[in-house]
Scaffold this motif. Structure first.
Motif, mmCIF file in Angstrom:
data_model
loop_
_atom_site.group_PDB
_atom_site.id
_atom_site.type_symbol
_atom_site.label_atom_id
_atom_site.label_comp_id
_atom_site.label_asym_id
_atom_site.label_seq_id
_atom_site.Cartn_x
_atom_site.Cartn_y
_atom_site.Cartn_z
ATOM 1 N N SER A 85 0.816 -1.206 0.000
ATOM 2 C CA SER A 85 0.000 0.000 0.000
ATOM 3 C C SER A 85 0.855 1.264 0.000
ATOM 4 N N LEU A 86 0.260 2.331 -0.476
ATOM 5 C CA LEU A 86 0.894 3.642 -0.424
ATOM 6 C C LEU A 86 0.524 4.286 0.898
ATOM 7 N N LYS A 87 1.503 4.851 1.561
ATOM 8 C CA LYS A 87 1.279 5.511 2.846
ATOM 9 C C LYS A 87 1.738 6.952 2.753
ATOM 10 N N THR A 88 0.997 7.828 3.393
ATOM 11 C CA THR A 88 1.430 9.216 3.494
ATOM 12 C C THR A 88 2.525 9.269 4.549
ATOM 13 N N CYS A 89 3.661 9.813 4.148
ATOM 14 C CA CYS A 89 4.820 9.880 5.046
ATOM 15 C C CYS A 89 5.300 11.310 5.176
ATOM 16 N N GLN A 90 6.006 11.552 6.259
ATOM 17 C CA GLN A 90 6.673 12.829 6.493
ATOM 18 C C GLN A 90 8.122 12.541 6.876
ATOM 19 N N VAL A 91 9.012 13.377 6.351
ATOM 20 C CA VAL A 91 10.391 13.371 6.820
ATOM 21 C C VAL A 91 10.622 14.743 7.422
ATOM 22 N N VAL A 92 10.847 14.765 8.718
ATOM 23 C CA VAL A 92 11.058 16.019 9.434
ATOM 24 C C VAL A 92 12.559 16.276 9.491
ATOM 25 N N ILE A 93 12.977 17.358 8.853
ATOM 26 C CA ILE A 93 14.391 17.727 8.795
ATOM 27 C C ILE A 93 14.593 18.878 9.772
ATOM 28 N N PRO A 94 15.353 18.671 10.830
ATOM 29 C CA PRO A 94 15.468 19.688 11.881
ATOM 30 C C PRO A 94 15.983 21.025 11.344
ATOM 31 N N ASP A 95 15.353 22.096 11.809
ATOM 32 C CA ASP A 95 15.708 23.470 11.450
ATOM 33 C C ASP A 95 15.653 23.733 9.950
ATOM 34 N N PHE A 96 14.921 22.902 9.200
ATOM 35 C CA PHE A 96 14.856 23.060 7.757
ATOM 36 C C PHE A 96 13.414 23.006 7.286
ATOM 37 N N GLY A 97 12.716 21.884 7.558
ATOM 38 C CA GLY A 97 11.333 21.762 7.144
ATOM 39 C C GLY A 97 10.882 20.322 7.106
ATOM 40 N N THR A 98 9.743 20.110 6.453
ATOM 41 C CA THR A 98 9.138 18.787 6.359
ATOM 42 C C THR A 98 8.816 18.466 4.910
ATOM 43 N N VAL A 99 9.210 17.279 4.474
ATOM 44 C CA VAL A 99 8.850 16.759 3.161
ATOM 45 C C VAL A 99 7.741 15.744 3.407
ATOM 46 N N ALA A 100 6.646 15.844 2.651
ATOM 47 C CA ALA A 100 5.512 14.952 2.881
ATOM 48 C C ALA A 100 4.895 14.518 1.566
ATOM 49 N N GLY A 101 4.307 13.330 1.581
ATOM 50 C CA GLY A 101 3.610 12.828 0.410
ATOM 51 C C GLY A 101 3.493 11.322 0.450
ATOM 52 N N PRO A 102 2.970 10.741 -0.636
ATOM 53 C CA PRO A 102 2.776 9.294 -0.675
ATOM 54 C C PRO A 102 4.077 8.554 -0.970
ATOM 55 N N PHE A 103 4.293 7.472 -0.231
ATOM 56 C CA PHE A 103 5.466 6.621 -0.407
ATOM 57 C C PHE A 103 5.030 5.165 -0.329
ATOM 58 N N GLN A 104 5.845 4.298 -0.932
ATOM 59 C CA GLN A 104 5.627 2.858 -0.831
ATOM 60 C C GLN A 104 6.885 2.234 -0.234
ATOM 61 N N VAL A 105 6.695 1.326 0.716
ATOM 62 C CA VAL A 105 7.831 0.587 1.277
ATOM 63 C C VAL A 105 8.228 -0.441 0.232
ATOM 64 N N THR A 106 9.402 -0.259 -0.385
ATOM 65 C CA THR A 106 9.829 -1.139 -1.472
ATOM 66 C C THR A 106 10.844 -2.183 -1.031
ATOM 67 N N ALA A 107 11.421 -2.018 0.140
ATOM 68 C CA ALA A 107 12.358 -3.017 0.653
ATOM 69 C C ALA A 107 12.297 -3.023 2.172
ATOM 70 N N LEU A 108 12.311 -4.214 2.726
ATOM 71 C CA LEU A 108 12.348 -4.396 4.181
ATOM 72 C C LEU A 108 13.247 -5.597 4.443
ATOM 73 N N GLU A 109 14.384 -5.341 5.065
ATOM 74 C CA GLU A 109 15.348 -6.394 5.350
ATOM 75 C C GLU A 109 15.502 -6.527 6.862
ATOM 76 N N ILE A 110 15.524 -7.747 7.322
ATOM 77 C CA ILE A 110 15.688 -8.031 8.748
ATOM 78 C C ILE A 110 16.936 -8.892 8.909
ATOM 79 N N ALA A 111 17.792 -8.510 9.860
ATOM 80 C CA ALA A 111 19.042 -9.233 10.062
ATOM 81 C C ALA A 111 19.308 -9.411 11.551
ATOM 82 N N ALA A 112 20.089 -10.442 11.862
ATOM 83 C CA ALA A 112 20.439 -10.684 13.264
ATOM 84 C C ALA A 112 21.682 -11.554 13.353
ATOM 85 N N ASN A 113 22.540 -11.205 14.282
ATOM 86 C CA ASN A 113 23.639 -12.080 14.699
ATOM 87 C C ASN A 113 23.206 -12.705 16.018
ATOM 88 N N HIS A 114 23.675 -13.891 16.309
ATOM 89 C CA HIS A 114 23.199 -14.586 17.515
ATOM 90 C C HIS A 114 23.535 -13.841 18.798
#
Length: 135
Positions: A85-114
């Motif tokens: 799904s497309l989700k509305t996202c925001q990236v808050v950049i300190p002392d600069f501003g906010t970028v907002a709009g629709p995004f899709q999660v295109t990669a999700l990687e999970i890793a672990a060492n014992h």
């Protein structure tokens, strides 16, 4: 402007009610690109490449990595990836501003060492027009 703390650059995803900060991120990157449109032809002066002004295809990508820390935001990211799904996202950049709009999660990687914590990496790609709101 003084230097900002990296931890203050936030990725937020709308959960249907409000924006939830993606918890546990240790690093985040926001990249903008504009793919040019090449109109070079046999009559181009000196055979130099010509680009069509104002016709670039703009895109943004967000990447991040961190540790699982908050069940609600972890579930939100996971569901967004598996639903495609497309989700509305925001990236808050300190002392600069906010970028907002629709995004899709295109990669999700999970890793672990014992002998370490479980980590994740994610990538989101813009899926429509983005807005910028200055602080």
């Amino acid at each position: 402007m003084a230097a900002q703390k990296g931890k203050d650059l936030l990725l937020k995803i709308h959960d249907g009610t409000a924006f939830a900060t993606v918890a546990g991120l240790r690093s985040r990157t926001l990249a903008f690109n504009a793919q040019s449109v090449d109109v070079t032809n046999a009559e181009s002066a000196g055979q130099w490449r010509e680009l069509l002004g104002g016709a670039a295809v703009k895109r943004a990508s967000i990447s991040g990595s961190g540790v699982f820390k908050d069940a609600a935001s972890d579930a939100l990211v996971r569901a967004a990836f598996f639903d495609g799904s497309l989700k509305t996202c925001q990236v808050v950049i300190p002392d600069f501003g906010t970028v907002a709009g629709p995004f899709q999660v295109t990669a999700l990687e999970i890793a672990a060492n014992h002998d370490r914590e479980v980590t994740f990496d994610l990538t989101l790609e813009s899926a429509g027009e983005l807005t910028f709101t200055a602080l």
